[in-house]
Design a protein around this motif. Structure first.
Motif, PDB file in Angstrom:
ATOM      1  N   THR A   1     -18.057  20.432  73.215  1.00 22.12           N
ATOM      2  CA  THR A   1     -19.235  21.134  73.710  1.00 22.12           C
ATOM      3  C   THR A   1     -19.819  20.361  74.874  1.00 22.12           C
ATOM      4  N   ARG A   2     -20.132  21.058  75.933  1.00 21.72           N
ATOM      5  CA  ARG A   2     -20.710  20.454  77.115  1.00 21.72           C
ATOM      6  C   ARG A   2     -22.224  20.507  77.023  1.00 21.72           C
ATOM      7  N   SER A   3     -22.889  19.474  77.494  1.00 26.65           N
ATOM      8  CA  SER A   3     -24.341  19.464  77.481  1.00 26.65           C
ATOM      9  C   SER A   3     -24.871  20.468  78.492  1.00 26.65           C
ATOM     10  N   PRO A   4     -26.064  21.040  78.242  1.00 25.91           N
ATOM     11  CA  PRO A   4     -26.647  21.988  79.191  1.00 25.91           C
ATOM     12  C   PRO A   4     -26.770  21.367  80.571  1.00 25.91           C
ATOM     13  N   ALA A   5     -26.543  22.184  81.581  1.00 27.23           N
ATOM     14  CA  ALA A   5     -26.569  21.691  82.947  1.00 27.23           C
ATOM     15  C   ALA A   5     -27.991  21.324  83.365  1.00 27.23           C
ATOM     16  N   SER A   6     -28.106  20.361  84.244  1.00 29.94           N
ATOM     17  CA  SER A   6     -29.410  19.978  84.778  1.00 29.94           C
ATOM     18  C   SER A   6     -29.956  21.087  85.655  1.00 29.94           C
ATOM     19  N   PRO A   7     -31.294  21.335  85.627  1.00 31.85           N
ATOM     20  CA  PRO A   7     -31.868  22.388  86.462  1.00 31.85           C
ATOM     21  C   PRO A   7     -31.644  22.161  87.947  1.00 31.85           C
ATOM     22  N   ALA A   8     -31.386  20.889  88.326  1.00 31.12           N
ATOM     23  CA  ALA A   8     -31.195  20.595  89.745  1.00 31.12           C
ATOM     24  C   ALA A   8     -29.816  21.002  90.232  1.00 31.12           C
ATOM     25  N   VAL A   9     -28.892  21.255  89.307  1.00 34.21           N
ATOM     26  CA  VAL A   9     -27.528  21.617  89.690  1.00 34.21           C
ATOM     27  C   VAL A   9     -27.438  23.122  89.896  1.00 34.21           C
ATOM     28  N   PRO A  10     -26.905  23.573  91.038  1.00 32.30           N
ATOM     29  CA  PRO A  10     -26.784  25.022  91.255  1.00 32.30           C
ATOM     30  C   PRO A  10     -25.953  25.670  90.161  1.00 32.30           C
ATOM     31  N   ALA A  11     -26.362  26.866  89.777  1.00 30.21           N
ATOM     32  CA  ALA A  11     -25.648  27.579  88.713  1.00 30.21           C
ATOM     33  C   ALA A  11     -24.237  27.927  89.157  1.00 30.21           C
ATOM     34  N   THR A  12     -23.304  27.857  88.224  1.00 27.94           N
ATOM     35  CA  THR A  12     -21.919  28.245  88.462  1.00 27.94           C
ATOM     36  C   THR A  12     -21.754  29.710  88.093  1.00 27.94           C
ATOM     37  N   GLY A  13     -21.046  30.445  88.924  1.00 25.79           N
ATOM     38  CA  GLY A  13     -20.789  31.854  88.639  1.00 25.79           C
ATOM     39  C   GLY A  13     -19.411  32.059  88.044  1.00 25.79           C
ATOM     40  N   ILE A  14     -19.339  32.906  87.029  1.00 28.26           N
ATOM     41  CA  ILE A  14     -18.071  33.268  86.401  1.00 28.26           C
ATOM     42  C   ILE A  14     -18.052  34.782  86.245  1.00 28.26           C
ATOM     43  N   THR A  15     -16.973  35.414  86.672  1.00 25.73           N
ATOM     44  CA  THR A  15     -16.819  36.850  86.449  1.00 25.73           C
ATOM     45  C   THR A  15     -16.004  37.053  85.185  1.00 25.73           C
ATOM     46  N   VAL A  16     -16.568  37.821  84.254  1.00 26.89           N
ATOM     47  CA  VAL A  16     -15.962  38.036  82.941  1.00 26.89           C
ATOM     48  C   VAL A  16     -15.443  39.466  82.875  1.00 26.89           C
ATOM     49  N   TYR A  17     -14.122  39.612  82.854  1.00 27.76           N
ATOM     50  CA  TYR A  17     -13.483  40.927  82.836  1.00 27.76           C
ATOM     51  C   TYR A  17     -13.130  41.350  81.408  1.00 27.76           C
ATOM     52  N   GLY A  18     -13.050  42.669  81.214  1.00 29.21           N
ATOM     53  CA  GLY A  18     -12.607  43.207  79.933  1.00 29.21           C
ATOM     54  C   GLY A  18     -13.493  42.767  78.787  1.00 29.21           C
ATOM     55  N   CYS A  19     -14.785  42.735  79.018  1.00 30.72           N
ATOM     56  CA  CYS A  19     -15.719  42.146  78.072  1.00 30.72           C
ATOM     57  C   CYS A  19     -16.347  43.226  77.192  1.00 30.72           C
ATOM     58  N   GLY A  20     -16.101  43.146  75.895  1.00 26.03           N
ATOM     59  CA  GLY A  20     -16.700  44.075  74.956  1.00 26.03           C
ATOM     60  C   GLY A  20     -18.144  43.725  74.685  1.00 26.03           C
ATOM     61  N   PRO A  21     -18.878  44.596  74.025  1.00 28.51           N
ATOM     62  CA  PRO A  21     -20.312  44.373  73.781  1.00 28.51           C
ATOM     63  C   PRO A  21     -20.605  43.086  73.025  1.00 28.51           C
ATOM     64  N   ASP A  22     -19.773  42.752  72.027  1.00 31.72           N
ATOM     65  CA  ASP A  22     -20.041  41.540  71.251  1.00 31.72           C
ATOM     66  C   ASP A  22     -19.803  40.283  72.088  1.00 31.72           C
ATOM     67  N   GLU A  23     -18.729  40.293  72.884  1.00 32.08           N
ATOM     68  CA  GLU A  23     -18.480  39.164  73.781  1.00 32.08           C
ATOM     69  C   GLU A  23     -19.581  39.063  74.829  1.00 32.08           C
ATOM     70  N   ALA A  24     -19.997  40.204  75.377  1.00 34.82           N
ATOM     71  CA  ALA A  24     -21.039  40.212  76.409  1.00 34.82           C
ATOM     72  C   ALA A  24     -22.324  39.580  75.877  1.00 34.82           C
ATOM     73  N   ALA A  25     -22.688  39.912  74.634  1.00 34.06           N
ATOM     74  CA  ALA A  25     -23.899  39.341  74.044  1.00 34.06           C
ATOM     75  C   ALA A  25     -23.780  37.821  73.935  1.00 34.06           C
ATOM     76  N   LEU A  26     -22.593  37.339  73.566  1.00 31.83           N
ATOM     77  CA  LEU A  26     -22.391  35.900  73.450  1.00 31.83           C
ATOM     78  C   LEU A  26     -22.419  35.213  74.814  1.00 31.83           C
ATOM     79  N   PHE A  27     -21.802  35.825  75.818  1.00 29.11           N
ATOM     80  CA  PHE A  27     -21.848  35.237  77.165  1.00 29.11           C
ATOM     81  C   PHE A  27     -23.290  35.153  77.654  1.00 29.11           C
ATOM     82  N   ARG A  28     -24.076  36.189  77.436  1.00 29.69           N
ATOM     83  CA  ARG A  28     -25.476  36.173  77.889  1.00 29.69           C
ATOM     84  C   ARG A  28     -26.295  35.146  77.127  1.00 29.69           C
ATOM     85  N   GLU A  29     -25.953  34.934  75.869  1.00 27.88           N
ATOM     86  CA  GLU A  29     -26.677  33.951  75.059  1.00 27.88           C
ATOM     87  C   GLU A  29     -26.298  32.523  75.424  1.00 27.88           C
TER      88      GLU A  29
END
Length: 337
Positions: free
Chosen positions: A8-36
């Motif tokens: 498990t990686r520690s939460p990123a520092s607020p000073a670090v720019p957010a990383t973007g990831i495109t999540v394809y083929g994502c069902g509702p349950d996976e989407a909820a977990l990615f958002r969480e």
């Protein structure tokens, strides 16, 4: 191919720019977990239910990492389209990666990563399928559904009296072996890297001696149709085949023939050749374009489930988290090898 993330990686520092990831083929349950989970890692996910494709590559514009499901083949054309807009890393939300053209990715300078998730999900399901197979559960349940409460025509068998052959002793295969020990039967195993504490034998010997053969090896050029007509012919008369690995580990045509001729006692399959576009879809009012699948479902001694062995709350959470961590480690230049 690099190894899956396992920490498990520690939460990123607020000073670090957010990383973007495109999540394809994502069902509702996976989407909820990615958002969480994504905000805790300093990640901004672009989530789409659309499977990764050449046409939808543009959804990844601005992101170097994408996460894909195991249901869709990632072709050379799709990889090329992703690379042209700057994607350098593809994380598949699965242990297997046979649905990705890895060689094309390497030629394009892209990295492909798989994930680790709880092996208990598939191991538990595998034992359930074994027990259902040797107790003729499909036939029993079908009779009860029409209010036929008589005993089945054939008696069931007990695992303690049987020899189970485990093909592949990675994390899932090893978890299956751990569970089997509690039943008291004989366990055989075969693997290119034998592990201590398990009775390893060559594959052909395992097939000749086992009452149940369960498949847990990765799918590649060497293991495609690992159980072909010749090897199925080596199996004990009345033996059972369990497959929660990949459909193409089995020559489906040879399996159907052996079942129809009474050569095998039955099969329990969570994966199947040609499952793409069929499994995970509601086909109640549509034709199923796979004659072998339809034939297998007709047989009273065959259990088919739609690639669902992995599908538990624990495993799904592992899958999403590790896909995020894999991408972050790639971006940081410290991929696990």
């Amino acid at each position: 191919m690099r190894a899956a993330a396992r920490r498990t990686r520690s939460p990123a520092s607020p000073a670090v720019p957010a990383t973007g990831i495109t999540v394809y083929g994502c069902g509702p349950d996976e989407a909820a977990l990615f958002r969480e989970l994504a905000p805790h890692f300093g990640v901004v996910p672009t989530i789409t239910a659309a499977p990764v494709s050449e046409a939808d590559a543009g959804l990844a514009l601005g992101n170097r990492c994408v996460s894909v499901g195991h249901q869709t083949r990632v072709t050379d054309a799709t990889l090329l389209a992703l690379r042209r807009i700057g994607v350098a890393y593809v994380s598949t939300r699965s242990v297997g990666y046979d649905h990705i053209d890895v060689r094309s990715a390497q030629r394009l300078g892209m990295v492909v990563g798989n994930v680790a998730y709880s092996p208990d999900s598939v191991a538990d399901y595998t034992l359930m399928l074994m027990l259902m197979a040797v107790r003729a559960a499909k036939s029993v349940l079908r009779r009860v559904d029409v209010h036929d409460y008589r005993l089945p025509p054939a008696r069931g068998r007990e695992l303690r009296d049987l020899t189970v052959g485990v093909v592949g002793t990675g994390r899932i295969g090893a978890a299956v072996i751990d569970r089997l020990r509690g039943f008291g039967g004989k366990i055989l195993a075969t693997d290119s890297r034998p592990k201590a504490g398990t009775d390893h034998v060559p594959l052909d010997a395992l097939l000749r001696q086992s009452d149940i053969v369960t498949l847990h090896t990765p799918l590649n050029a060497d293991t495609r149709h690992l159980l072909d007509r010749r090897r199925i012919g080596l199996m004990k008369r009345g033996a059972y085949v369990i497959n929660t690995g990949r459909g193409s580990l089995l020559d489906t045509g040879a399996l159907v023939l052996a079942l129809e001729r009474g050569r095998l006692g039955g099969a329990a399959l969570d994966v199947l050749e040609g499952e793409e576009g069929i499994f995970y879809a509601d086909r109640r009012n549509r034709t199923v374009p796979n004659e072998q699948l339809l034939r297998l479902q007709e047989l009273p001694n065959v259990i088919v489930s739609p690639h669902t062995a992995y599908y538990t709350d624990h495993a799904l959470s592992d899958t999403v988290q590790h896909s995020i961590v894999n991408c972050l480690e790639f971006e940081s230049g410290s991929p696990r090898g």
